[in-house]
Scaffold this motif. Sequence first.
Motif, PDB file in Angstrom:
ATOM      1  N   PRO A  94       0.815  -1.232   0.000  1.00 48.61           N
ATOM      2  CA  PRO A  94       0.000   0.000   0.000  1.00 48.61           C
ATOM      3  C   PRO A  94       0.843   1.274   0.000  1.00 48.61           C
ATOM      4  N   ALA A  95       1.966   1.264   0.709  1.00 47.72           N
ATOM      5  CA  ALA A  95       2.795   2.481   0.775  1.00 47.72           C
ATOM      6  C   ALA A  95       3.313   2.872  -0.609  1.00 47.72           C
ATOM      7  N   MET A  96       3.533   1.885  -1.475  1.00 52.10           N
ATOM      8  CA  MET A  96       4.030   2.184  -2.826  1.00 52.10           C
ATOM      9  C   MET A  96       2.938   2.856  -3.669  1.00 52.10           C
ATOM     10  N   VAL A  97       1.706   2.391  -3.529  1.00 50.24           N
ATOM     11  CA  VAL A  97       0.592   3.009  -4.265  1.00 50.24           C
ATOM     12  C   VAL A  97       0.379   4.432  -3.755  1.00 50.24           C
ATOM     13  N   ILE A 148      -8.206   2.471  -3.930  1.00 48.60           N
ATOM     14  CA  ILE A 148      -7.968   2.041  -5.320  1.00 48.60           C
ATOM     15  C   ILE A 148      -7.698   0.538  -5.348  1.00 48.60           C
ATOM     16  N   GLN A 149      -6.867   0.071  -4.423  1.00 46.45           N
ATOM     17  CA  GLN A 149      -6.572  -1.364  -4.392  1.00 46.45           C
ATOM     18  C   GLN A 149      -7.825  -2.180  -4.066  1.00 46.45           C
ATOM     19  N   ALA A 150      -8.629  -1.683  -3.111  1.00 41.34           N
ATOM     20  CA  ALA A 150      -9.853  -2.410  -2.739  1.00 41.34           C
ATOM     21  C   ALA A 150     -10.847  -2.433  -3.898  1.00 41.34           C
ATOM     22  N   GLY A 162      -3.184  14.314  -4.007  1.00 36.73           N
ATOM     23  CA  GLY A 162      -3.820  14.642  -2.745  1.00 36.73           C
ATOM     24  C   GLY A 162      -4.601  13.470  -2.158  1.00 36.73           C
ATOM     25  N   LEU A 163      -4.759  13.484  -0.839  1.00 33.81           N
ATOM     26  CA  LEU A 163      -5.500  12.453  -0.089  1.00 33.81           C
ATOM     27  C   LEU A 163      -5.015  11.038  -0.390  1.00 33.81           C
ATOM     28  N   ALA A 164      -3.730  10.928  -0.703  1.00 30.28           N
ATOM     29  CA  ALA A 164      -3.190   9.625  -1.107  1.00 30.28           C
ATOM     30  C   ALA A 164      -3.342   8.531  -0.046  1.00 30.28           C
ATOM     31  N   PRO A 165      -3.151   8.817   1.246  1.00 29.38           N
ATOM     32  CA  PRO A 165      -3.302   7.739   2.235  1.00 29.38           C
ATOM     33  C   PRO A 165      -4.713   7.148   2.258  1.00 29.38           C
ATOM     34  N   THR A 166      -5.710   7.946   1.898  1.00 32.28           N
ATOM     35  CA  THR A 166      -7.084   7.423   1.821  1.00 32.28           C
ATOM     36  C   THR A 166      -7.330   6.762   0.472  1.00 32.28           C
ATOM     37  N   LYS A 167      -6.919   7.440  -0.594  1.00 32.36           N
ATOM     38  CA  LYS A 167      -7.252   6.953  -1.938  1.00 32.36           C
ATOM     39  C   LYS A 167      -6.469   5.697  -2.333  1.00 32.36           C
TER      40      LYS A 167
END
Length: 166
Positions: free
Chosen positions: A16-19, A36-38, A27-32
């Motif tokens: 997840p950290a790579m995505v 996206i993976q889910a 923006g809002l990458a930790p949420t998005k």
Amino acid sequence: MKAAFPSWVEVVDAPPAMVIQAIRVGGLAPTKGPRIQAVLRRIEEAFGRFELPESSTPEELFSFLLSLPGVGPKTARIVLLFARGEPRFPIDRHIERVGRRLGLIASPTSLTQAMERLDHDIPASLQLPLHLLLIEHGRRICRPRPRCPECPLVDRCPSSGAFGPP
Ligand code: SF4
């Protein structure tokens, strides 16, 4: 993101950290990132590949999209309008502000009601260009503090006299 992840499988399988790092600029990458993976996992589970099926009706796709994590009516409509050309008019914060000022959206109307009405009132071929133009107008001219003297719609807008100098 394309260079780091040549395929959707690699996005799903990546840490997840790579995505998150790959989409940080948006923006809002930790949420998005995890969403996206889910979402990709759900699409693959449902359809056996990382694509929405061509054979599905707009209603079926709309219901499926709304069942995905983080996807609400606006996002589902954006997918249908942009990816399928379906007449499902999405209203974001810029379009809501401009639309209420111009009288396209009646004031007591909820956003869901407004989107459903505009689905029918705006000709299908104009929905995508109008969506993009209203966002641009909201960003550049009809901002929270609108620049009415510069606005090409000033003579037609019922709200043009409601604001002081920009
Ligand atoms: S006249 Fe003013 S309030 Fe009306 S659309 Fe233009 S900028 Fe917005």
